[in-house]
Design an enzyme around this catalytic site. Structure first.
Site, short mmCIF file in Angstrom:
data_model
loop_
_atom_site.label_atom_id
_atom_site.label_comp_id
_atom_site.label_asym_id
_atom_site.label_seq_id
_atom_site.Cartn_x
_atom_site.Cartn_y
_atom_site.Cartn_z
N GLY A 7 -0.61 1.04 -4.94
CA GLY A 7 -1.18 0.85 -3.61
C GLY A 7 -1.57 2.16 -2.95
O GLY A 7 -2.62 2.26 -2.29
N LYS A 36 3.85 -13.54 -11.67
CA LYS A 36 2.50 -12.97 -11.62
C LYS A 36 1.47 -14.03 -11.96
O LYS A 36 0.38 -14.06 -11.38
CB LYS A 36 2.38 -11.78 -12.58
CG LYS A 36 3.18 -10.55 -12.20
CD LYS A 36 2.92 -10.05 -10.78
CE LYS A 36 1.58 -9.37 -10.60
NZ LYS A 36 1.43 -8.88 -9.16
N PHE A 89 3.31 2.69 -5.75
CA PHE A 89 2.71 3.59 -6.75
C PHE A 89 1.19 3.34 -6.86
O PHE A 89 0.39 4.27 -6.67
CB PHE A 89 3.43 3.32 -8.09
CG PHE A 89 2.75 3.81 -9.31
CD1 PHE A 89 2.26 5.12 -9.39
CD2 PHE A 89 2.60 2.97 -10.40
CE1 PHE A 89 1.64 5.57 -10.55
CE2 PHE A 89 1.99 3.41 -11.56
CZ PHE A 89 1.50 4.71 -11.63
N TYR A 128 9.46 -12.30 -13.97
CA TYR A 128 8.41 -11.51 -13.34
C TYR A 128 7.03 -11.98 -13.80
O TYR A 128 6.13 -12.18 -12.98
CB TYR A 128 8.62 -10.03 -13.67
CG TYR A 128 7.44 -9.16 -13.33
CD1 TYR A 128 7.10 -8.90 -12.01
CD2 TYR A 128 6.63 -8.63 -14.34
CE1 TYR A 128 6.01 -8.11 -11.70
CE2 TYR A 128 5.54 -7.84 -14.04
CZ TYR A 128 5.22 -7.59 -12.71
OH TYR A 128 4.13 -6.82 -12.40
N ALA A 163 1.42 -6.05 -3.09
CA ALA A 163 2.88 -6.13 -2.87
C ALA A 163 3.51 -7.07 -3.88
O ALA A 163 3.07 -8.20 -4.06
CB ALA A 163 3.17 -6.63 -1.45
N GLY A 180 0.79 -1.23 0.00
CA GLY A 180 0.00 0.00 0.00
C GLY A 180 0.82 1.28 0.00
O GLY A 180 0.26 2.36 -0.15
N ALA A 181 2.14 1.15 0.16
CA ALA A 181 2.99 2.36 0.07
C ALA A 181 3.49 2.56 -1.35
O ALA A 181 4.17 3.54 -1.64
CB ALA A 181 4.18 2.23 1.03
#
Ligand SMILES: NC(=O)c1ccc[n+]([C@@H]2O[C@H](COP(=O)([O-])OP(=O)(O)OC[C@H]3O[C@@H](n4cnc5c(N)ncnc54)[C@H](O)[C@@H]3O)[C@@H](O)[C@H]2O)c1
Ligand SMILES: [Zn+2]
Length: 374
Positions: free
Chosen positions: A16, A185, A14, A181, A78, A11-12
């Protein structure tokens, strides 16, 4: 709908941090859990007003157990994003993204939390959808080095070699992750689907397209292409565009993506138990990377983009998807138009200020990858 207490991982970050705003604006109670990874945060952002923040890693089961107390739903943003530097990064990606998701899901199973929105990605598709005039829908393989070297960027029909017409990928298209990556995902989605089946949970994966907007990271190996172009313009330099600039993408504004998360969270209680549904989350309107560079340059009054013909192995040529399913099922549509969103983004970059905005005095950075994708 009464307010939900939502555990928001990442949540910190871009996206989030915009989800925090969207949830607060809709009367929900976000609890942020974020490890403040140095790669994502050269300077950790302060919590937003009204935000509860736990600084911890999703792989830390004890911290996650504590964070889940009293929570109705989890919004899992995250992740380590971008393409990484080289294959040596693979264990870190897998650990953060997949081990992290597994720890989170196991903790949710134990705590009886049965609702999940997962930040997915269009990278799970690999290349986009292509049609050959003779052979219909075909799936071109990765582009050969010799073709790229020769400046032939368009994938060709694997059966007859003809040029292909790009189209919009639907959620039922086969998946084909082309880098570490992307593989992580896709694994996140598989893990979440297994969790839903095993626990009777309800899950939605939002496969975001190329997200841009305020607070987008700049000049890190993980930043998006829009951010590199904007940083170049802020230094008075022309944005450099790889290939021939004709790569098609779907650029979606971060506020729209945040709204999609809020809408999906609110819809979870009415969904079938034991299932995960994936939704493309894009603007629905493809644009080329070259067009984006031009729009940003025009908005900044900067030099016109330079097309370099360089390429990166692993980049896909066209990837655009239909976002019709999310409109039909959840009633979400992107609200920010391309010209409007890009112009706002460009102007933010020309002002010195908080939120990752570039400054005109920012130093030149070493050769930036031109088209990293979230
Ligand atoms: N930016 C895009 O265009 C894009 C596109 C598709 C999907 N996504 C997905 O959206 C999500 C958010 O991406 P973003 O662009 O905001 O990236 P970001 O790097 O700005 O945010 C990710 C946040 O997650 C945190 N984080 C990473 N690993 C963690 C861990 N193990 N424990 C706790 N916190 C951790 C980081 O500190 C960071 O604050 C990711 O899941 C990403 O895969 C992004
Ligand atoms: Zn063909």
């Amino acid at each position: 709908m009464t307010g939900m207490r939502v555990l928001l991982t990442g949540g910190a970050g871009f996206i989030g941090s915009q989800v925090v705003e969207a949830l607060l604006a809709r009367g929900h109670e976000p609890v942020v859990l974020d490890a403040l990874l140095p790669s994502a945060h050269p300077e950790p952002p302060p919590p937003r007003p009204g935000e509860q923040r736990i600084i911890a890693d999703v792989r830390d089961r004890t911290a996650v157990d504590g964070a889940l107390r009293g929570v109705h739903a989890v919004c899992h943003q995250a992740a380590m994003v971008g393409l990484g530097k080289d294959f040596a990064d693979a264990p870190d990606y897998v650990s953060c993204n997949d081990l992290g998701t597994a720890v989170l899901l196991a903790a949710m199973a134990a705590a009886g939390v049965r609702q999940l929105v997962l930040a997915g990605s269009m990278v799970v598709y690999g290349e986009g959808r292509y049609t050959c005039a003779r052979h219909g829908v075909v799936r071109p393989g990765p582009r050969a080095v010799a073709e790229l070297e020769a400046g032939r960027f368009e994938p060709r029909c694997p059966r007859c070699g003809a040029e292909l017409r790009p189209g919009l990928v639907g959620e039922d298209a086969p998946t084909d992750p082309r880098n570490v990556y992307a593989a992580t995902k896709l694994t996140q989605e598989h893990l979440a689907a297994s969790w839903a089946r095993a626990t009777g949970g309800r899950a939605v994966a939002l496969r975001y397209h190329n997200v841009y907007g305020p607070g987008m990271p700049r000049d890190t190996p993980y930043a998006g292409v829009a951010s590199f172009f904007r940083s170049a313009l802020a230094r008075g330099q022309a944005p450099t565009v790889y290939e021939d600039g004709g790569q098609r993408r779907d650029f979606v504004h971060v506020r729209d993506v945040a709204a999609a998360n809020a809408v999906a969270l609110e819809a979870l209680p009415d969904r079938a138990a034991g299932t995960l549904t994936a939704y493309n989350t894009g603007s629905g309107v493809p644009h080329t990377v070259g067009e984006m560079a031009q729009t940003l340059a025009a908005a900044c009054g900067g030099p016109a983009p330079v097309v370099t013909g360089e390429y990166r192995l692993g980049d896909v040529r066209h990837i655009t998807a239909s976002s019709q399913r999310i409109a039909d099922d959840l009633g979400w549509r992107a609200a920010t138009g391309f010209a409007e969103g890009m112009t706002e983004f460009a102007r933010e970059g020309m002002r010195a200020g908080p939120g990752g905005a570039a400054t005109p005095t920012a130093p030149a950075t070493p050769a930036a990858p031109a088209a990293p994708e979230g």
